[in-house]
Design an enzyme around this catalytic site. Structure first.
Site, PDB file in Angstrom:
ATOM      1  N   GLY A  15       5.254  -2.642   6.925  1.00  0.00           N
ATOM      2  CA  GLY A  15       4.706  -1.597   6.058  1.00  0.00           C
ATOM      3  C   GLY A  15       4.236  -0.407   6.865  1.00  0.00           C
ATOM      4  N   SER A  17       5.576   2.686   7.346  1.00  0.00           N
ATOM      5  CA  SER A  17       6.102   4.027   7.073  1.00  0.00           C
ATOM      6  C   SER A  17       5.065   4.991   6.510  1.00  0.00           C
ATOM      7  CB  SER A  17       7.281   3.935   6.096  1.00  0.00           C
ATOM      8  OG  SER A  17       6.855   3.456   4.829  1.00  0.00           O
ATOM      9  N   TYR A 158      -4.664  -9.642  -6.602  1.00  0.00           N
ATOM     10  CA  TYR A 158      -4.740  -9.013  -5.283  1.00  0.00           C
ATOM     11  C   TYR A 158      -5.850  -9.648  -4.441  1.00  0.00           C
ATOM     12  CZ  TYR A 158      -5.018  -5.272  -1.780  1.00  0.00           C
ATOM     13  OH  TYR A 158      -5.034  -4.565  -0.598  1.00  0.00           O
TER      14      TYR A 158
END
Length: 251
Positions: A15, A17, A158
């Site tokens: 992750g 980017s 989450y």
């Protein structure tokens, strides 16, 4: 001059980017590391991070991957190993949300979040551990969240995923200690990223009222702790969760 003893280390950031992942990848380059920038969709963003790292004189590659898919992770790590070398530091940063009130969450919402946030850590960690155990050394840093320990509306899936990551990290720390491999978590609060944009817009004052530091965090402030845990100054730290949340309090 302070040395973190990270020169030449090979770091894999999933992750990577944008947001915290991007800041982390660049921070490792700043201290002399070569970096594999994992991404799922934003090839343009990942290539921009690679260009920035290369501009600092370090090696970098962008690696397309879906952390929820074991085969995709295996192919990605094969590319990392071939082009950069065996991983010294793994940063499990890739994560997703599918927020909603508990009764409104459907099975796909749970599967998406747990598949990426928990199984993504499992898939990538299993791959690098083979090499780290052979070398008898390594660093695994998992990105958790304040949600893992502090309740929030609409984030039960989450929160469950991040609580699982923290518990898994503690157990892994015990398993791997004899191989000189440390495992830790960094748990950000509300950070100025694309992922948190909607939450910040809808509940800005409520969030700030719960924090001791009356502002949102910056990705670089999280990245600094990740680099610290990977450095020689993190040698005596394992099985821990570092909270970078501005003093976020329970309601």
């Amino acid at each position: 001059m302070l040395s973190l003893k990270l020169d030449g280390k090979i770091v894999w950031v999933t992750g990577g980017s944008r947001g915290i992942g991007r800041a982390t990848a660049v921070a490792f380059a700043d201290v002399g590391c070569d970096v594999a920038v994992g991404y799922r969709e934003s090839a343009k963003g990942a290539e921009a991070v690679v260009a920035e790292i290369q501009g600092k004189g370090r090696k970098a590659i962008a690696v397309k991957m879906d952390v929820s898919n074991a085969a995709s992770c295996e192919a990605a790590y094969a590319e990392v190993s071939e082009k950069l070398g065996k991983c010294d530091v793994l940063v499990n940063n890739a994560g997703v949300t599918a927020d909603n009130l508990f009764l409104m969450l459907e099975e796909p919402d749970w599967a998406k979040v747990m598949g990426t946030n928990v199984m993504g850590v499992v898939h990538c960690t299993k791959l690098v551990l083979r090499d780290m155990m052979m070398k008898r050394g390594g660093r695994i840093i998992n990105l958790s969240s304040a949600a893992g320990t502090k309740g929030g509306r609409g984030q039960s899936n989450y929160a469950a995923s991040k609580g699982a990551v923290e518990a898994m990290s503690r157990s892994l720390a015990v398993e791997l200690s004899k191989r000189n491999i440390t495992v830790n978590c960094v748990a950000p609060g509300v950070i100025e990223t694309d992922m948190s944009a909607e939450v910040r817009k809808l509940a800005e004052q409520e969030i700030l009222d719960r924090q001791l530091v009356k502002r949102f965090g910056k990705p670089e402030e999280v990245a600094g702790w990740v680099v610290f845990l990977a450095s020689c100054y993190g040698d005596f730290v394992t099985g821990q969760t570092i909270h970078v949340d501005g003093g976020l309090k329970m309601p």
